[in-house]
Design an enzyme around this catalytic site. Structure first.
Site, PDB file in Angstrom:
ATOM      1  CE  LYS A   1      -4.359  -1.319   2.107  1.00 27.97           C
ATOM      2  NZ  LYS A   1      -4.455  -2.369   1.151  1.00 27.97           N
TER       3      LYS A   1
ATOM      4  NE  ARG B   1      -5.110  -6.614  -6.971  1.00 31.97           N
ATOM      5  CZ  ARG B   1      -4.385  -6.125  -5.949  1.00 31.97           C
ATOM      6  NH1 ARG B   1      -4.727  -5.019  -5.318  1.00 31.97           N
ATOM      7  NH2 ARG B   1      -3.288  -6.750  -5.575  1.00 31.97           N
TER       8      ARG B   1
ATOM      9  CG  ASP C   1      -3.009  -3.218  -2.229  1.00 28.09           C
ATOM     10  OD1 ASP C   1      -2.970  -4.064  -3.137  1.00 28.09           O
ATOM     11  OD2 ASP C   1      -3.036  -3.524  -1.020  1.00 28.09           O
TER      12      ASP C   1
HETATM   13  P1  FAD Z   1     -19.320  -7.113  -4.177  1.00 30.86           P
HETATM   14  O1  FAD Z   1     -19.999  -6.065  -4.991  1.00 30.86           O
HETATM   15  O2  FAD Z   1     -18.910  -6.810  -2.775  1.00 30.86           O
HETATM   16  O3  FAD Z   1     -20.208  -8.401  -4.151  1.00 30.86           O
HETATM   17  C1  FAD Z   1     -20.780  -8.901  -5.360  1.00 30.86           C
HETATM   18  C2  FAD Z   1     -21.129 -10.368  -5.195  1.00 30.86           C
HETATM   19  O4  FAD Z   1     -19.938 -11.125  -4.923  1.00 30.86           O
HETATM   20  C3  FAD Z   1     -22.051 -10.655  -4.057  1.00 30.86           C
HETATM   21  O5  FAD Z   1     -23.403 -10.410  -4.402  1.00 30.86           O
HETATM   22  C4  FAD Z   1     -21.753 -12.128  -3.826  1.00 30.86           C
HETATM   23  O6  FAD Z   1     -22.366 -12.922  -4.801  1.00 30.86           O
HETATM   24  C5  FAD Z   1     -20.256 -12.190  -4.036  1.00 30.86           C
HETATM   25  N1  FAD Z   1     -19.539 -11.963  -2.751  1.00 30.86           N
HETATM   26  C6  FAD Z   1     -18.889 -10.866  -2.378  1.00 30.86           C
HETATM   27  N2  FAD Z   1     -18.370 -11.017  -1.143  1.00 30.86           N
HETATM   28  C7  FAD Z   1     -18.730 -12.239  -0.724  1.00 30.86           C
HETATM   29  C8  FAD Z   1     -18.533 -12.975   0.475  1.00 30.86           C
HETATM   30  N3  FAD Z   1     -17.871 -12.477   1.530  1.00 30.86           N
HETATM   31  N4  FAD Z   1     -19.036 -14.231   0.551  1.00 30.86           N
HETATM   32  C9  FAD Z   1     -19.726 -14.755  -0.480  1.00 30.86           C
HETATM   33  N5  FAD Z   1     -19.961 -14.083  -1.632  1.00 30.86           N
HETATM   34  C10 FAD Z   1     -19.477 -12.856  -1.761  1.00 30.86           C
HETATM   35  N6  FAD Z   1     -10.078  -2.110  -3.321  1.00 30.86           N
HETATM   36  C11 FAD Z   1      -9.391  -0.953  -3.493  1.00 30.86           C
HETATM   37  O7  FAD Z   1      -9.982   0.126  -3.460  1.00 30.86           O
HETATM   38  N7  FAD Z   1      -8.019  -0.980  -3.686  1.00 30.86           N
HETATM   39  C12 FAD Z   1      -7.328  -2.148  -3.783  1.00 30.86           C
HETATM   40  O8  FAD Z   1      -6.103  -2.128  -3.965  1.00 30.86           O
HETATM   41  C13 FAD Z   1      -8.041  -3.367  -3.656  1.00 30.86           C
HETATM   42  N8  FAD Z   1      -7.420  -4.547  -3.786  1.00 30.86           N
HETATM   43  C14 FAD Z   1      -8.154  -5.701  -3.783  1.00 30.86           C
HETATM   44  C15 FAD Z   1      -7.526  -6.907  -4.056  1.00 30.86           C
HETATM   45  C16 FAD Z   1      -8.262  -8.065  -4.163  1.00 30.86           C
HETATM   46  C17 FAD Z   1      -7.595  -9.346  -4.487  1.00 30.86           C
HETATM   47  C18 FAD Z   1      -9.694  -8.028  -3.969  1.00 30.86           C
HETATM   48  C19 FAD Z   1     -10.548  -9.262  -4.095  1.00 30.86           C
HETATM   49  C20 FAD Z   1     -10.314  -6.842  -3.669  1.00 30.86           C
HETATM   50  C21 FAD Z   1      -9.564  -5.666  -3.559  1.00 30.86           C
HETATM   51  N9  FAD Z   1     -10.179  -4.456  -3.278  1.00 30.86           N
HETATM   52  C22 FAD Z   1      -9.448  -3.298  -3.411  1.00 30.86           C
HETATM   53  C23 FAD Z   1     -11.575  -4.406  -2.766  1.00 30.86           C
HETATM   54  C24 FAD Z   1     -12.601  -4.153  -3.859  1.00 30.86           C
HETATM   55  O9  FAD Z   1     -12.506  -2.816  -4.300  1.00 30.86           O
HETATM   56  C25 FAD Z   1     -14.028  -4.390  -3.362  1.00 30.86           C
HETATM   57  O10 FAD Z   1     -14.314  -3.517  -2.315  1.00 30.86           O
HETATM   58  C26 FAD Z   1     -14.289  -5.796  -2.864  1.00 30.86           C
HETATM   59  O11 FAD Z   1     -13.632  -6.755  -3.624  1.00 30.86           O
HETATM   60  C27 FAD Z   1     -15.797  -6.105  -2.928  1.00 30.86           C
HETATM   61  O12 FAD Z   1     -16.258  -6.077  -4.260  1.00 30.86           O
HETATM   62  P2  FAD Z   1     -16.561  -7.417  -5.100  1.00 30.86           P
HETATM   63  O13 FAD Z   1     -16.215  -7.136  -6.531  1.00 30.86           O
HETATM   64  O14 FAD Z   1     -15.823  -8.543  -4.504  1.00 30.86           O
HETATM   65  O15 FAD Z   1     -18.090  -7.672  -5.044  1.00 30.86           O
END
Ligand code: FAD
Length: 278
Positions: free
Chosen positions: A73, A158, A107
């Protein structure tokens, strides 16, 4: 010591426990993206200390046969103290890592840091010919424009939905709008990226869409998910394509754990059940 219920989301407090977690993940054919927890250091010493730890960690990874990399980060490496501190720390981590053949992800934090983060990424990615990756956020208006530039830079990108709420004039909070933006950014990336796309999402709809785009354009891609979230899906998906798990570890696990518990009802229920049974 980390209580058992937090261990679902955090791989222990030390490099040794994080590397052991990576080894177990690799047995499921899942790669490990190790992240030492820490952010928003306002002075240089803690930023330098965490950079030292990352340098040692990438050496340790390089001395094993683990399929593992790191994700850092900017504010952990000193961005809140001074941009030069962040850039110097990032540079020495990337130099050490590329000498060991270990990949470094950067990140993305809140919108005030986007320019400086992308600048640092671009410089290092050009110098190191692709040993570095950066995260971009679909909930920012600027991201389609950033992707146009990033398509010309070596290194991976990413795409995430975005974990920070941007001001209304530069981004959006509505989940439908974010999903539309995510799909549109994915289209751009599959169409124009040569160094591969990282789909940083747990959302089955986005993962299915990425598979469709791969069929259409043939672009390489990987899926990245967080430790403790949809672990079964990670294992299943890894039978067909590259899957990486983002693995936080370290002494600063408490606030990260609370964030995970707060963000979803299932996680809160898991924590409540674990507390009641323990
Ligand atoms: P969401 O919109 O949260 O969820 C959509 C669907 O995904 C849900 O309806 C469900 O079906 C499924 N789902 C989501 N969570 C779960 C759960 N806990 N259990 C079961 N099903 C679930 N954000 C940043 O701002 N900066 C970064 O550098 C950053 N790095 C990341 C790196 C990685 C590897 C990941 C996975 C995320 C990162 N994020 C980062 C966070 C990202 O921005 C989102 O806030 C976070 O991933 C939630 O969004 P989502 O796309 O997973 O789906």
């Amino acid at each position: 010591m980390i209580p058992p219920l937090a261990r679902r989301f955090v791989a222990g407090e030390t490099e040794a426990t994080a590397l052991e977690h990576a080894r177990q993940l690799n047995q499921r054919n899942v790669g490990a993206i190790l992240n030492l927890l820490g952010e928003h250091y306002h002075a240089r010493p803690p930023a330098d200390r965490d950079a030292d730890i990352y340098c040692q960690l990438v050496e340790d990874i390089g001395n094993t046969d683990l399929n593992a990399c790191v994700s850092v980060k900017p504010s952990q490496l000193g961005l809140d103290a001074e941009t030069g501190v962040f850039r110097a720390n990032l540079e020495r981590i990337v130099e050490t890592a590329t000498a060991q053949g270990v990949f470094v992800w950067i990140d993305m934090e809140d919108h005030t840091t986007t320019d400086v983060t992308l600048d640092a990424f671009e410089t290092l990615a050009r110098e190191h010919e692709g040993g570095v990756g950066v995260c971009v956020q679909a909930n920012l208006e600027r991201t389609p424009t950033d992707l146009e530039l990033l398509a010309t830079v070596p290194g991976k990108v990413r795409l995430v939905k975005g974990a920070y709420d941007p001001p209304a004039d530069i981004g959006f909070a509505d989940s439908q709008r974010v999903n539309e933006a995510y799909r549109s950014c994915l289209e751009t990336m599959f169409e124009s990226f040569e160094d591969g796309v990282a789909v940083g999402s747990h959302d089955p709809a986005m993962i299915d869409y990425a598979a469709d785009l791969h069929e259409e354009y043939g672009t390489d891609y990987e899926i990245q998910m967080l430790m403790g979230v949809r672990e079964d899906a990670q294992t299943d998906l890894a039978r067909e394509r590259a899957v990486w798990q983002y693995v936080p570890y370290g002494g600063k696990w408490l606030s990260y754990f609370y964030r995970r518990v707060r963000e979803r009802k299932e996680n809160a229920l898991f924590a409540a059940r674990a507390l009641l049974s323990g």
